[in-house]
Design a protein around this motif. Structure first.
Motif, PDB file in Angstrom:
ATOM      1  N   LYS A  80     -79.780  24.317  31.752  1.00  0.00           N
ATOM      2  CA  LYS A  80     -79.118  25.581  31.427  1.00  0.00           C
ATOM      3  C   LYS A  80     -77.600  25.434  31.437  1.00  0.00           C
ATOM      4  N   ILE A  83     -76.710  23.596  28.249  1.00  0.00           N
ATOM      5  CA  ILE A  83     -76.828  24.503  27.105  1.00  0.00           C
ATOM      6  C   ILE A  83     -75.631  25.446  27.061  1.00  0.00           C
ATOM      7  N   ALA A  84     -75.263  25.989  28.209  1.00  0.00           N
ATOM      8  CA  ALA A  84     -74.124  26.898  28.269  1.00  0.00           C
ATOM      9  C   ALA A  84     -72.839  26.209  27.810  1.00  0.00           C
ATOM     10  N   ALA A  87     -72.979  25.853  24.094  1.00  0.00           N
ATOM     11  CA  ALA A  87     -72.855  27.150  23.423  1.00  0.00           C
ATOM     12  C   ALA A  87     -71.419  27.630  23.357  1.00  0.00           C
ATOM     13  N   THR A 106     -79.459  31.654  31.726  1.00  0.00           N
ATOM     14  CA  THR A 106     -78.690  30.773  30.840  1.00  0.00           C
ATOM     15  C   THR A 106     -77.468  31.481  30.292  1.00  0.00           C
ATOM     16  N   VAL A 110     -73.303  30.702  30.711  1.00  0.00           N
ATOM     17  CA  VAL A 110     -72.237  30.806  29.715  1.00  0.00           C
ATOM     18  C   VAL A 110     -71.079  31.625  30.276  1.00  0.00           C
ATOM     19  N   PHE A 178     -74.295  36.392  22.794  1.00  0.00           N
ATOM     20  CA  PHE A 178     -75.071  35.353  23.463  1.00  0.00           C
ATOM     21  C   PHE A 178     -76.346  36.014  23.991  1.00  0.00           C
ATOM     22  N   GLY A 180     -80.361  35.577  25.570  1.00  0.00           N
ATOM     23  CA  GLY A 180     -81.387  34.768  26.211  1.00  0.00           C
ATOM     24  C   GLY A 180     -82.764  35.156  25.713  1.00  0.00           C
ATOM     25  N   LEU A 214     -80.069  31.211  23.277  1.00  0.00           N
ATOM     26  CA  LEU A 214     -80.071  30.125  24.253  1.00  0.00           C
ATOM     27  C   LEU A 214     -81.476  29.928  24.787  1.00  0.00           C
ATOM     28  N   ASP A 216     -83.961  26.726  26.751  1.00  0.00           N
ATOM     29  CA  ASP A 216     -84.283  25.338  27.092  1.00  0.00           C
ATOM     30  C   ASP A 216     -85.662  24.990  26.540  1.00  0.00           C
ATOM     31  N   VAL A 238     -79.173  27.214  20.654  1.00  0.00           N
ATOM     32  CA  VAL A 238     -78.640  26.135  21.493  1.00  0.00           C
ATOM     33  C   VAL A 238     -79.718  25.765  22.504  1.00  0.00           C
ATOM     34  N   THR A 239     -80.051  24.489  22.557  1.00  0.00           N
ATOM     35  CA  THR A 239     -81.155  24.039  23.405  1.00  0.00           C
ATOM     36  C   THR A 239     -80.868  22.639  23.931  1.00  0.00           C
TER      37      THR A 239
END
Length: 261
Positions: A80, A83-84, A87, A106, A110, A178, A180, A214, A216, A238-239
């Motif tokens: 996470k 990913i953040a 992003a 996640t 960010v 953004f 989740g 976002l 995972d 984004v992963t």
């Protein structure tokens, strides 16, 4: 490799990732998909997992099951954070704009990194959120304008939901959001267990000019109870791992950019 060794591998990876794929397991272990399906059937019979399309999830997982925000923060935390960090590349040098932050661990990562990104890029942001933990994180930053949306706060996610939250979002047209998600699949899009939470996510997606989702790898192929967005309603996913072939094809067909952390 004996069946017991394969099944130990499967349960270990399930605990780490939150989901396992038949195709990926077959590739990892050098066996046929039929062998993996038999192993999953055996493990399901033992109550150790639950079969879903293309793989398996933990036995306690279901379309309406939902971990608390505190539990989420301890699962796949390294992924996470990565990913953040990736992003935040959407915030470029000199960026000016309004940004909506959804709820979730996640998205919270960010928010935790955006102060450093602002310092590096000279960005100037007006930020809106309905998530109490995200609002707290952002309130500590001196260089942003922060608006917190009201509503009934769900204890499980610490996020405001309901008519007042939706009414406020209907008046906004942010440049960036953004978002989740609890699941992302080729057939069902982006989904989450709670209808009230899904309604807010839908409102965020539809309000924003650009949507960054976002997720995972544990979210791939997961279909929670309520869909809040089709794939073609997001701009960037984004992963931390490349999606499998069916999901990758669906994302490409929907025009979604996939950014790997």
């Amino acid at each position: 490799m004996y069946a017991t060794e394969r099944q130990a591998h499967i349960t270990r990876h399930l605990a780490e990732r939150g989901r396992v794929s038949v195709v990926v397991l077959a590739d990892d272990l050098g066996v046929t998909t039929e062998t993996i399906r038999r192993d999953l059937d055996a493990l399901e019979h033992q109550g150790l997992l639950r079969r879903v399309h293309g793989g398996a999830v933990p036995a306690r997982a279901g379309s309406v099951s939902e971990p608390s925000i505190a539990e989420r923060m301890t699962v796949n935390s390294d992924a996470k954070r990565a990913i953040a960090h990736r992003a935040l590349d959407v915030i470029t040098d000199g960026y000016r704009g309004a940004v909506v932050f959804d709820a979730g661990s996640t998205v919270g990562a960010v928010a935790a990194g955006i102060g450093e990104r602002i310092a590096a890029t000279g960005a100037r942001l007006d930020v809106v959120t309905h998530a109490v933990p995200v609002a707290h994180t952002l309130s500590l930053l001196p260089d942003i304008g922060l608006t917190v949306l009201g509503g009934q706060v769900r204890g499980l996610t610490a996020a405001a939901v309901g008519p007042s939250t939706l009414s406020a979002l209907a008046t906004l047209r942010p440049d960036l959001a953004f978002v989740g998600t609890n699941g992302v699949s080729a057939e069902f899009g982006l989904s989450t267990p709670d209808p009230a939470e899904a309604a807010v996510k839908t409102a965020i997606v539809r309000s924003a000019r650009r949507v960054v989702a976002l997720a995972d790898r544990a979210k791939f192929g997961v279909e929670s109870f309520v869909r809040f967005a089709d794939l073609d309603e997001i701009d960037i996913l984004v992963t931390d791992a490349a999606p499998d072939r069916p999901l990758a094809a669906a994302l490409a067909a929907a025009g979604v950019e996939v950014w790997l952390a």
